[in-house]
Design an enzyme around this catalytic site. Structure first.
Site, PDB file in Angstrom:
ATOM      1  N   TYR A  18      13.785   1.866 -25.331  1.00 40.15           N
ATOM      2  CA  TYR A  18      12.562   2.410 -24.721  1.00 40.15           C
ATOM      3  C   TYR A  18      12.841   3.725 -24.008  1.00 40.15           C
ATOM      4  O   TYR A  18      12.656   3.847 -22.797  1.00 40.15           O
ATOM      5  CB  TYR A  18      11.932   1.382 -23.773  1.00 40.15           C
ATOM      6  CG  TYR A  18      11.438   0.171 -24.532  1.00 40.15           C
ATOM      7  CD1 TYR A  18      10.198   0.197 -25.156  1.00 40.15           C
ATOM      8  CD2 TYR A  18      12.224  -0.962 -24.669  1.00 40.15           C
ATOM      9  CE1 TYR A  18       9.751  -0.879 -25.887  1.00 40.15           C
ATOM     10  CE2 TYR A  18      11.790  -2.047 -25.406  1.00 40.15           C
ATOM     11  CZ  TYR A  18      10.551  -2.004 -26.010  1.00 40.15           C
ATOM     12  OH  TYR A  18      10.117  -3.071 -26.744  1.00 40.15           O
ATOM     13  N   TYR A 145       6.427 -12.145 -24.499  1.00 42.68           N
ATOM     14  CA  TYR A 145       7.248 -11.145 -25.189  1.00 42.68           C
ATOM     15  C   TYR A 145       8.088 -11.855 -26.246  1.00 42.68           C
ATOM     16  O   TYR A 145       8.751 -12.849 -25.947  1.00 42.68           O
ATOM     17  CB  TYR A 145       8.177 -10.398 -24.210  1.00 42.68           C
ATOM     18  CG  TYR A 145       9.088  -9.446 -24.957  1.00 42.68           C
ATOM     19  CD1 TYR A 145       8.603  -8.211 -25.403  1.00 42.68           C
ATOM     20  CD2 TYR A 145      10.400  -9.806 -25.290  1.00 42.68           C
ATOM     21  CE1 TYR A 145       9.414  -7.356 -26.140  1.00 42.68           C
ATOM     22  CE2 TYR A 145      11.212  -8.951 -26.030  1.00 42.68           C
ATOM     23  CZ  TYR A 145      10.714  -7.735 -26.446  1.00 42.68           C
ATOM     24  OH  TYR A 145      11.505  -6.892 -27.183  1.00 42.68           O
ATOM     25  N   ASP A 246      10.028 -20.017 -28.363  1.00 47.61           N
ATOM     26  CA  ASP A 246      10.950 -18.881 -28.361  1.00 47.61           C
ATOM     27  C   ASP A 246      11.849 -19.023 -27.136  1.00 47.61           C
ATOM     28  O   ASP A 246      11.461 -18.682 -26.022  1.00 47.61           O
ATOM     29  CB  ASP A 246      10.141 -17.577 -28.321  1.00 47.61           C
ATOM     30  CG  ASP A 246      11.026 -16.337 -28.246  1.00 47.61           C
ATOM     31  OD1 ASP A 246      12.251 -16.477 -28.062  1.00 47.61           O
ATOM     32  OD2 ASP A 246      10.483 -15.219 -28.362  1.00 47.61           O
ATOM     33  N   LYS A 275      20.190 -14.093 -27.916  1.00 47.49           N
ATOM     34  CA  LYS A 275      20.784 -13.626 -26.661  1.00 47.49           C
ATOM     35  C   LYS A 275      22.105 -14.337 -26.266  1.00 47.49           C
ATOM     36  O   LYS A 275      23.136 -13.922 -26.728  1.00 47.49           O
ATOM     37  CB  LYS A 275      19.739 -13.662 -25.554  1.00 47.49           C
ATOM     38  CG  LYS A 275      18.642 -12.620 -25.826  1.00 47.49           C
ATOM     39  CD  LYS A 275      17.898 -12.163 -24.604  1.00 47.49           C
ATOM     40  CE  LYS A 275      17.170 -10.865 -24.869  1.00 47.49           C
ATOM     41  NZ  LYS A 275      15.718 -10.945 -24.930  1.00 47.49           N
TER      42      LYS A 275
HETATM   43  C1  LIG Z   1      14.905 -10.518 -26.127  1.00 43.12           C
HETATM   44  C2  LIG Z   1      13.876 -11.418 -26.666  1.00 43.12           C
HETATM   45  C3  LIG Z   1      13.475 -11.343 -28.002  1.00 43.12           C
HETATM   46  C4  LIG Z   1      14.006 -10.284 -28.954  1.00 43.12           C
HETATM   47  O1  LIG Z   1      15.374 -10.399 -29.180  1.00 43.12           O
HETATM   48  P1  LIG Z   1      16.184  -9.137 -29.756  1.00 43.12           P
HETATM   49  O2  LIG Z   1      17.562  -9.667 -29.956  1.00 43.12           O
HETATM   50  O3  LIG Z   1      16.110  -8.069 -28.702  1.00 43.12           O
HETATM   51  O4  LIG Z   1      15.530  -8.713 -31.015  1.00 43.12           O
HETATM   52  C5  LIG Z   1      12.525 -12.247 -28.449  1.00 43.12           C
HETATM   53  N1  LIG Z   1      12.004 -13.169 -27.623  1.00 43.12           N
HETATM   54  C6  LIG Z   1      12.372 -13.281 -26.330  1.00 43.12           C
HETATM   55  C7  LIG Z   1      11.770 -14.343 -25.474  1.00 43.12           C
HETATM   56  C8  LIG Z   1      13.306 -12.395 -25.800  1.00 43.12           C
HETATM   57  O5  LIG Z   1      13.646 -12.476 -24.508  1.00 43.12           O
END
Ligand SMILES: *Cc1c(COP(=O)(O)O)cnc(C)c1O
Length: 426
Positions: A18, A145, A246, A275
């Site tokens: 960003y 997100y 997610d 992550k």
């Molecule tokens: C960081 C994140 C993503 C995206 O992951 P990237 O490895 O940056 O593509 C998707 N969902 C959540 C909840 C996140 O925190």
């Protein structure tokens, strides 16, 4: 490379997350990282409050994680996953199936969180296609997100996300209001009413509901009611809509449970991980689903799942993920996360008295100071570095998510720096 020429070339050639290519935002060269400290090229050491965006749960340069990569490197760093398989991937899949909520038994590996979300969305669409139904929309939550690729972007918050800029190309999704009841609060009928209405009116076209369980991360760092999540699960069952959880940010202990779904005692139909999966060493993500969904997709035309990344199940990444999970499970991680929660609560409490602060909240190893106004990044970022810590706010949010190994003293110092810098800059 000399520091100045490194920074000049960086400004000349490199995008950062960003960022703009106008050289206005300052970046700090890092020479190395060990434990919870980043060592800058000028020799300064910073206590890291970010774990490199939720990832480095065991700290940097961990001997056991280093060894896992070294050892895998001697065998192979990568082979294609089409037609081939290997022990690191199989071991990791078995482990993930064992640790995650029940019924999630089919594992798809990809390169990053956003792609894991794309894969989850594709799975949901292909599942309904296999059942002879065209369901291609998703119901998401405001303030959510889920990543930066197009499918993932389409289910991010419609206002703070990038919908306006890409409105012509983004699929149009459905959005329920952000969950109102906070963590630990009950979810009353009026809190779920709009979500229920959207389900009642659109279930026939909704492939899946997608949520970040309990913690909405990059969309606002909000902690919400597990009871709300439980009701989302029941409504998905009632209206026969799939549920995608997610857990890319929340997975692997961050909230105090191994997976945040456990707070609500629910199991999603599809789960996204990323992550912290590799302890912050390499990029790897996973999308898990149930045998029923996996087999429905596989036993109906086209009979295959339509995704296959080049670096799928990269052996180095899988090997370090296996080592990271083992390290986590053998550590008293619950106790550590609880201690970090207490340290954050204590250390950040003085922020509550600052006039520029709207709210301070803590859940597990996540501490958030929400300000009344967005910070001036060009002023506050160097101030944190000067205070000896690495903290990277966004918008109105100054937040900490330390490595689980952070000692009490470092945590106290980190929090004290936040109090001081926030006081001076709001
Ligand atoms: C960081 C994140 C993503 C995206 O992951 P990237 O490895 O940056 O593509 C998707 N969902 C959540 C909840 C996140 O925190």
């Amino acid at each position: 490379m000399e520091n100045t020429s490194l920074l000049e070339s960086d400004a000349c050639f490199l995008w950062h997350p960003y960022s703009a290519m106008n050289g206005r935002a300052r970046v700090f060269p890092v020479a190395s990282a060990r434990g919870v400290r980043l060592k800058l090229a000028n020799g300064e050491e910073l206590i890291d409050g970010m774990s490199s965006w939720w990832c480095a749960i065991h700290g940097y340069n961990h001997p056991l994680l280093n060894a896992a990569i070294d050892s895998q490197l001697q065998d192979m760093s990568h082979v294609m996953f089409g037609g081939l398989t290997h022990a690191p991937a199989v071991t990791l899949a078995e482990q993930l199936v064992k640790l995650t909520p029940e019924h999630l038994e089919n594992v798809f590996f990809s390169d990053s969180g956003s792609v894991a979300v794309e894969v989850a969305m594709k799975m949901a669409i292909q599942y309904w296609h296999a059942k002879g139904q065209s369901r291609q929309r998703f119901l998401s939550l405001c303030n959510g997100y889920h990543g930066d690729t197009f499918g993932a972007m389409s289910v991010c918050d419609p206002v703070t996300g990038m919908h306006r800029l890409f409105s012509g190309i983004l699929p149009s999704q459905l959005f329920a209001p952000a969950p109102q009841p906070g963590f630990g609060e009950p979810c009353r009928e009026e809190h779920i009413r709009e979500f229920r209405n959207l389900m009642a009116n659109h279930a026939h076209e909704i492939a899946a509901v997608i949520v970040e369980p309990v913690v909405q991360g990059a969309g606002g760092m909000r902690f919400y009611s597990a009871d709300y999540l439980q009701q989302v699960r029941s409504l998905c069952d009632e209206y026969e809509v799939l549920l995608i959880a997610d857990e890319i940010a929340t997975g692997f202990g961050r909230t105090g449970k191994l997976f945040a779904c456990e707070w609500a005692d629910i199991s999603p139909d599809i789960l996204c991980l990323g992550k912290a999966l590799t302890g912050g060493y390499l990029t790897l993500a996973a999308t898990l689903t149930t045998k029923a969904i996996g087999h429905t997709i596989s036993n109906n035309p086209p009979g295959i799942f339509m995704h296959g990344p080049t670096f799928m199940a990269n052996p180095l990444a899988c090997a370090v993920a296996n080592a990271s999970i083992e390290l986590l499970l053998e550590s008293p991680w619950q106790q550590r996360v609880e201690q970090i929660a207490q340290g954050l609560e204590q250390g950040l409490a003085p922020c509550r008295k600052l006039p520029g602060v709207a709210e301070v909240r803590v859940l597990g190893a996540i501490g958030v100071v929400e300000l009344k106004q967005a910070v001036d990044m060009n002023a506050i970022q160097p101030a944190f570095v000067e205070a000896g810590v690495w903290v990277r706010p966004f918008g109105k949010l100054v937040y900490l998510m330390p490595a689980f190994i952070m000692e009490e003293e470092d945590l106290a110092q980190l929090c004290a720096a936040v109090v001081k810098v926030v006081a001076a800059h709001t």
